[in-house]
Design a protein around this motif. Structure first.
Motif, PDB file in Angstrom:
ATOM      1  N   ALA A 370       0.808  -1.209   0.000  1.00  0.00           N
ATOM      2  CA  ALA A 370       0.000   0.000   0.000  1.00  0.00           C
ATOM      3  C   ALA A 370       0.846   1.266   0.000  1.00  0.00           C
ATOM      4  O   ALA A 370       0.364   2.343  -0.387  1.00  0.00           O
ATOM      5  N   ALA A 371       2.110   1.150   0.412  1.00  0.00           N
ATOM      6  CA  ALA A 371       2.970   2.326   0.523  1.00  0.00           C
ATOM      7  C   ALA A 371       3.339   2.897  -0.836  1.00  0.00           C
ATOM      8  O   ALA A 371       3.529   4.107  -0.980  1.00  0.00           O
ATOM      9  N   SER A 372       3.445   2.055  -1.857  1.00  0.00           N
ATOM     10  CA  SER A 372       3.826   2.528  -3.183  1.00  0.00           C
ATOM     11  C   SER A 372       3.486   1.473  -4.225  1.00  0.00           C
ATOM     12  O   SER A 372       3.674   0.271  -3.989  1.00  0.00           O
ATOM     13  N   ASP A 373       3.021   1.936  -5.371  1.00  0.00           N
ATOM     14  CA  ASP A 373       2.737   1.018  -6.471  1.00  0.00           C
ATOM     15  C   ASP A 373       4.014   0.404  -7.030  1.00  0.00           C
ATOM     16  O   ASP A 373       3.961  -0.595  -7.759  1.00  0.00           O
ATOM     17  N   PHE A 374       5.148   1.003  -6.720  1.00  0.00           N
ATOM     18  CA  PHE A 374       6.420   0.496  -7.239  1.00  0.00           C
ATOM     19  C   PHE A 374       7.007  -0.621  -6.373  1.00  0.00           C
ATOM     20  O   PHE A 374       7.988  -1.248  -6.752  1.00  0.00           O
ATOM     21  N   ASN A 375       6.434  -0.864  -5.205  1.00  0.00           N
ATOM     22  CA  ASN A 375       6.962  -1.906  -4.323  1.00  0.00           C
ATOM     23  C   ASN A 375       6.520  -3.282  -4.790  1.00  0.00           C
ATOM     24  O   ASN A 375       5.326  -3.537  -4.969  1.00  0.00           O
ATOM     25  N   ASN A 376       7.499  -4.172  -4.980  1.00  0.00           N
ATOM     26  CA  ASN A 376       7.203  -5.541  -5.396  1.00  0.00           C
ATOM     27  C   ASN A 376       6.854  -6.408  -4.197  1.00  0.00           C
ATOM     28  O   ASN A 376       7.269  -6.122  -3.062  1.00  0.00           O
ATOM     29  N   PRO A 377       6.114  -7.486  -4.419  1.00  0.00           N
ATOM     30  CA  PRO A 377       5.880  -8.440  -3.327  1.00  0.00           C
ATOM     31  C   PRO A 377       7.214  -9.036  -2.870  1.00  0.00           C
ATOM     32  O   PRO A 377       8.180  -9.069  -3.643  1.00  0.00           O
ATOM     33  N   PRO A 378       7.289  -9.531  -1.649  1.00  0.00           N
ATOM     34  CA  PRO A 378       8.530 -10.166  -1.214  1.00  0.00           C
ATOM     35  C   PRO A 378       8.764 -11.459  -1.988  1.00  0.00           C
ATOM     36  O   PRO A 378       7.815 -12.044  -2.527  1.00  0.00           O
ATOM     37  N   PRO A 379       9.990 -11.934  -2.076  1.00  0.00           N
ATOM     38  CA  PRO A 379      10.258 -13.195  -2.769  1.00  0.00           C
ATOM     39  C   PRO A 379       9.466 -14.347  -2.148  1.00  0.00           C
ATOM     40  O   PRO A 379       9.118 -14.297  -0.962  1.00  0.00           O
ATOM     41  N   PRO A 380       9.161 -15.365  -2.926  1.00  0.00           N
ATOM     42  CA  PRO A 380       8.416 -16.509  -2.389  1.00  0.00           C
ATOM     43  C   PRO A 380       9.087 -17.078  -1.138  1.00  0.00           C
ATOM     44  O   PRO A 380      10.309 -17.197  -1.068  1.00  0.00           O
ATOM     45  N   GLY A 381       8.260 -17.411  -0.150  1.00  0.00           N
ATOM     46  CA  GLY A 381       8.782 -17.984   1.094  1.00  0.00           C
ATOM     47  C   GLY A 381       9.254 -16.955   2.093  1.00  0.00           C
ATOM     48  O   GLY A 381       9.771 -17.319   3.163  1.00  0.00           O
ATOM     49  N   THR A 382       9.094 -15.671   1.770  1.00  0.00           N
ATOM     50  CA  THR A 382       9.506 -14.604   2.683  1.00  0.00           C
ATOM     51  C   THR A 382       8.346 -13.637   2.893  1.00  0.00           C
ATOM     52  O   THR A 382       7.341 -13.674   2.186  1.00  0.00           O
TER      53      THR A 382
END
Length: 476
Positions: A370-382
């Motif tokens: 929600a903080a920024s549209d540029f933030n990617n999801p964390p890597p799988p398993g994290t």
């Protein structure tokens, strides 16, 4: 944020050479006076900063000279110059000014102040004033303590013995095959698990960005498993120095693996005893520089014995790198990890800094998204973890940056969490801000944490990133 401890080892040379073994002095008889003690201490520190090996060795006590290796001290002084000097600061331009805080005829404590050229701030260079205890020995002022011990010979002997037990040479002429867990020194074990000569496509397929390459270059990727079973905690993975031997016998340059999260190159991840993880390292050059049967050298730190591997030769009987979960019985940090400071408790972490963990969001994926549209999801398993902390300063310096406090997070995997590369977080702490005595920074630090570590996660901090041990904090 954690300062890479491979580079931390460089400024620590100051303490080794000055506080532990002296540093500077000359061979002539010195006056057994307060002024003589001050002059000797000033020359000690100045000799360290100007890489004067003769001064350094001459001022060591007899006990210390028996323990140290001249070549290692010389190499350390050269590394100090290489890593600590910059366009902004030449170490030889530092003015060294000493004052006796105590004097008793044959022993003294000398406080040595470092005065940089006008306009240069020493904060960020890892340099600070020194206090040196000296004694009068054989007509000279030398350091009272000599807690430095040359362990390089013993470490080499231990490594050679471990390799011999496994029936391995690990030399350039007789390298270790792939998929064979092999000691490389200082508690580290490595197994090469893969090699790809032209890995650009694989890097992007595995979530990395397109590697930056010069025209005509390709990028090779080495995959390896790393384990750590030493007692020194934490230790940084960037101590592992990898070099790929080119077809011309010259090392091929290391390169970033397109920002893959598991990249070892310039890693800021730290290991505690029992750690085990899989990483990659990349190398870029023109195709003709890559031999058909590559060889990789792995060396811990600087000046140690490298172990050579043959990444494309399979072991007849493969073995794997193993780890353990939770604090190790003999780990340096185990007592502190098993008794962390409670949430909301202020702890003196050194150098005038006090740290408090105020709260933590252990499932912050939605908040980061929600903080920024540029933030990617964390890597799988994290998952993302947000820890709200207060860094309060009441030290002796005019001001100090928030970066002076080395911080991290670790769980039962014994591998530290990585820092987030995200933007737009509410109340993100400003580590760049200068803090004056009596001031404090409060805000959020973001970490990428393995999901298996969430329940056991601890925060840790150290006000003196160049020495000392971190303090640990509960986050719930």
């Amino acid at each position: 944020m954690r300062i890479r401890r491979a580079f931390i080892a460089i400024p620590v040379v100051f303490a080794v050479v000055t506080a532990a073994c002296g540093g500077g002095g000359g061979s002539s008889t010195q006056p057994q006076t307060e002024e003589g003690a001050v002059a000797a201490a000033e020359r000690a520190l100045r000799g360290t900063y100007t890489a004067d090996i003769d001064d350094v060795m001459a001022f060591m006590s007899a006990e210390c000279r028996e323990k140290v290796d001249r070549d290692e001290i010389r190499d350390a002084l050269i590394l100090v110059q290489a890593f600590m000097s910059s366009d902004e600061l030449n170490l030889s331009d530092l003015e060294v000014r000493g004052t006796a805080t105590s004097f008793d005829g044959d022993q003294a404590t000398i406080s040595v102040e470092l005065i940089p050229p006008e306009g240069v701030d020493l904060d960020g260079f890892g340099l600070s004033d020194e206090e040196i205890d000296v004694i009068y020995e054989n007509g000279k002022w030398v350091s009272e303590d000599c807690d430095f011990e040359d362990t390089s010979g013993r470490s080499l002997e231990d490594l050679e013995a471990e390799l011999e037990t496994l029936g391995l040479a690990g030399t350039k002429d007789d390298p270790v095959p792939a998929n064979l867990a092999t000691p490389v020194g200082e508690g580290f074990v490595v197994a090469i698990t893969g090699y790809e000569a032209d890995a650009a496509a694989t890097i992007t397929e595995r979530g990395g960005s397109e590697p930056f390459l010069d025209e005509g270059e390709i990028i090779a990727m080495v995959s390896l498993d790393v384990g750590y079973g030493g007692t020194e905690e934490p230790t940084n993975l960037s101590q592992l120095q990898l070099q790929l031997v080119g077809s011309d016998g010259v090392a091929i340059d290391q390169a970033g693996c397109g920002n893959m999260t598991e990249t070892l190159y310039f890693s800021n991840r730290e290991a505690f005893s029992g750690a085990s993880l899989s990483v990659v390292s990349c190398f870029s050059a023109t195709p003709d520089r890559f031999p058909d049967e590559p060889e990789l050298s792995v060396e811990v730190g600087f000046g140690n014995r490298p172990v050579f591997f043959a990444p494309t030769t399979e072991a007849a009987t493969p073995t794997t790198v193993t780890g353990s979960t939770g604090p190790a019985a003999d780990g340096d940090a185990t007592d502190d990890r098993t008794a962390p400071a409670a949430l909301g408790t202020a702890v003196d972490v050194g150098e005038g800094w006090t740290v408090t963990v105020n709260s933590a969001d252990l499932d912050a994926d939605a908040a980061v998204a929600a903080a920024s549209d540029f933030n990617n999801p964390p890597p799988p398993g994290t998952s993302y973890v947000l820890i709200d902390v207060t860094l309060a300063y009441d030290g002796s310096e005019t001001s100090s940056s928030g970066f002076s406090v080395d911080t991290g997070a670790v769980g039962d995997s014994n591998v530290s969490a990585t820092d987030c590369f995200v933007s737009g977080l509410d109340n993100e702490i400003d580590r760049f801000a200068d803090v004056f005595p009596g001031g404090a920074l409060t805000g959020t630090l973001c970490f990428v944490v393995d999901e298996a570590d969430t329940d056991s996660l601890l925060f840790y901090a150290n006000g003196n990133a160049f020495e000392g041990d971190p303090d640990f904090f509960a986050v719930r």
